[in-house]
Design an enzyme around this catalytic site. Sequence first.
Site, PDB file in Angstrom:
ATOM      1  N   GLU A 274      54.720 104.288  72.594  1.00 46.09           N
ATOM      2  CA  GLU A 274      54.616 104.846  71.239  1.00 46.09           C
ATOM      3  C   GLU A 274      55.121 103.872  70.189  1.00 46.09           C
ATOM      4  O   GLU A 274      54.694 103.918  69.034  1.00 46.09           O
ATOM      5  CB  GLU A 274      55.429 106.146  71.137  1.00 46.09           C
ATOM      6  CG  GLU A 274      54.595 107.381  71.412  1.00 46.09           C
ATOM      7  CD  GLU A 274      55.312 108.696  71.125  1.00 46.09           C
ATOM      8  OE1 GLU A 274      54.773 109.717  71.534  1.00 46.09           O
ATOM      9  OE2 GLU A 274      56.394 108.711  70.511  1.00 46.09           O
ATOM     10  N   HIS A 295      51.836 101.165  99.054  1.00 51.87           N
ATOM     11  CA  HIS A 295      50.815 101.549 100.032  1.00 51.87           C
ATOM     12  C   HIS A 295      49.614 102.215  99.371  1.00 51.87           C
ATOM     13  O   HIS A 295      48.770 102.774 100.045  1.00 51.87           O
ATOM     14  CB  HIS A 295      51.451 102.449 101.104  1.00 51.87           C
ATOM     15  CG  HIS A 295      52.503 101.710 101.876  1.00 51.87           C
ATOM     16  ND1 HIS A 295      52.298 101.186 103.126  1.00 51.87           N
ATOM     17  CD2 HIS A 295      53.770 101.347 101.516  1.00 51.87           C
ATOM     18  CE1 HIS A 295      53.387 100.552 103.527  1.00 51.87           C
ATOM     19  NE2 HIS A 295      54.297 100.621 102.569  1.00 51.87           N
ATOM     20  N   LYS A 408      45.934 116.627  68.180  1.00 55.32           N
ATOM     21  CA  LYS A 408      46.431 117.918  67.682  1.00 55.32           C
ATOM     22  C   LYS A 408      45.447 118.503  66.675  1.00 55.32           C
ATOM     23  O   LYS A 408      45.116 119.685  66.737  1.00 55.32           O
ATOM     24  CB  LYS A 408      47.804 117.758  67.021  1.00 55.32           C
ATOM     25  CG  LYS A 408      48.909 117.390  67.989  1.00 55.32           C
ATOM     26  CD  LYS A 408      50.244 117.402  67.272  1.00 55.32           C
ATOM     27  CE  LYS A 408      51.326 116.745  68.091  1.00 55.32           C
ATOM     28  NZ  LYS A 408      52.540 116.501  67.326  1.00 55.32           N
TER      29      LYS A 408
HETATM   30  O1  PA5 Z   1      58.674 110.581  70.019  1.00 52.62           O
HETATM   31  C1  PA5 Z   1      58.168 111.510  69.426  1.00 52.62           C
HETATM   32  O2  PA5 Z   1      58.286 111.648  68.214  1.00 52.62           O
HETATM   33  C2  PA5 Z   1      57.372 112.566  70.174  1.00 52.62           C
HETATM   34  O3  PA5 Z   1      57.278 112.322  71.520  1.00 52.62           O
HETATM   35  C3  PA5 Z   1      58.045 113.912  69.970  1.00 52.62           C
HETATM   36  O4  PA5 Z   1      59.339 113.865  70.511  1.00 52.62           O
HETATM   37  C4  PA5 Z   1      57.232 115.014  70.664  1.00 52.62           C
HETATM   38  O5  PA5 Z   1      55.926 115.028  70.145  1.00 52.62           O
HETATM   39  C5  PA5 Z   1      57.872 116.370  70.432  1.00 52.62           C
HETATM   40  O6  PA5 Z   1      57.997 116.643  69.069  1.00 52.62           O
HETATM   41  P1  PA5 Z   1      58.973 117.751  68.566  1.00 52.62           P
HETATM   42  O7  PA5 Z   1      60.355 117.384  68.948  1.00 52.62           O
HETATM   43  O8  PA5 Z   1      58.785 117.783  67.081  1.00 52.62           O
HETATM   44  O9  PA5 Z   1      58.551 119.054  69.210  1.00 52.62           O
END
Ligand code: PA5
Length: 420
Positions: A274, A295, A408
């Site tokens: 990310e 394996h 989303k």
């Molecule tokens: O790193 C990030 O921002 C995401 O992985 C969020 O943690 C994830 O989408 C969950 O979001 P939230 O904590 O708002 O539910």
Amino acid sequence: MKLDFKHANPGLSLLPRAQEAQALLEGKSCKGAEFLGWLDLPEKALAAVAPVEEAAREIRKNHGLIVVGIGGSYLGARAVIEALSSGLPQDTSGFPVIFAGQNMDSVYHQAVLSTIRGKKYAINVISKSGTTTEPGLAFRILLSHLEANHSADEIAKLVFVTTDASKGSLRPLVKSRNWTSFIIPDDVGGRFSVLTPVGLLPIAAAGKDIRKLLEGAKSMADSIRKDTSANNLALQYACYRNAAYASGKKIELFLNYQPGLHFIAEWWKQLYGESEGKEGKGIFPASVDFSSDLHSMGQWIQEAERTLFETVIDVEKPSTDIKVPSSKVDDGLEYLAGRSLHDINRIAIAAVQDAHQEGQVPSMRILLPEMNEFHLGGLLYFFEYACAVSGIMLGVNPFDQPGVEAYKKTMFKMLGKPGA
Ligand code: PA5
């Protein structure tokens, strides 16, 4: 902790770029500088650890805990809890911690409900935005289960919320129902939040020592934040991976040799994926669990397209060891009788590094003295810091994740969400 570059090019010609990136990070003038709250977390969290420990003690009065969260709101906790356990599925040696809200599978959530039926489980719902669909649905299902079986006062002792200070749908519920809550700081993104209550509360509830975890992170922060030299482990790692990427190695494979470390890899993949995967750039972070995946994936790694480089976790001292027993059965393994299983596992690491180097897959080994809270805290902070430096070297904003929104939007339209 040490890094061993015997099987790889350390890429130290990139050190000046890593130093520049570090200066931008420490000067808070890099892209995404509004999300640098994680830099000082070890110290800040140590000063505020008591209420988290207190809530964890309350949670432990119950049969177990369900952690509801996704991505950065659960991976860090799961990674630490499992790294400090055996890795055996359903390891029941500690306080049971179940994870929910990372998928929308009815079979999975039905199984969670069956597991907790007739037992008192606390719930820690974790969502910074308070609007994420997967944990939102899981929490709704679990809350309705609680409401069918407990009074509002009893539920108030079972529900623990970790969310934003003011935004989202969870904060008003906390106020109206008098639930215990913790705040996720505005300046800490999900994947950098393991040392906030997001990670600390479930980890403490699982019986792990969060003070030691934070002390380990602080000790790592103290050693890497001010060091601008080639000895800085985080700069070394950032150089190694950027040099590999520049030479055409587009995939970084994270290797572990202990089943308990599977979720450290999952946490690491989110952190690096990310943070760096944007603007048409970024190393693809992948992982395998060895020896098992030798394996299944070993052939590809040894001989397929030469686009891989590796990062290996090698734990020097085991928390427990087994001596290979002598046996009258002629299984061809008597030559190993009396040897330590941990040593044999580590010989596998050395052998795989040699073989992969021959197959033009460079590998760097992270030597962790022991798998305990202190060293794990150091490892987490090291990865976060190196990730920030590495992302800045790549020229991206390591602290945003605009691409996560794409699915989303489409899903909300398909589900008929009002206004979508
Ligand atoms: O790193 C990030 O921002 C995401 O992985 C969020 O943690 C994830 O989408 C969950 O979001 P939230 O904590 O708002 O539910």
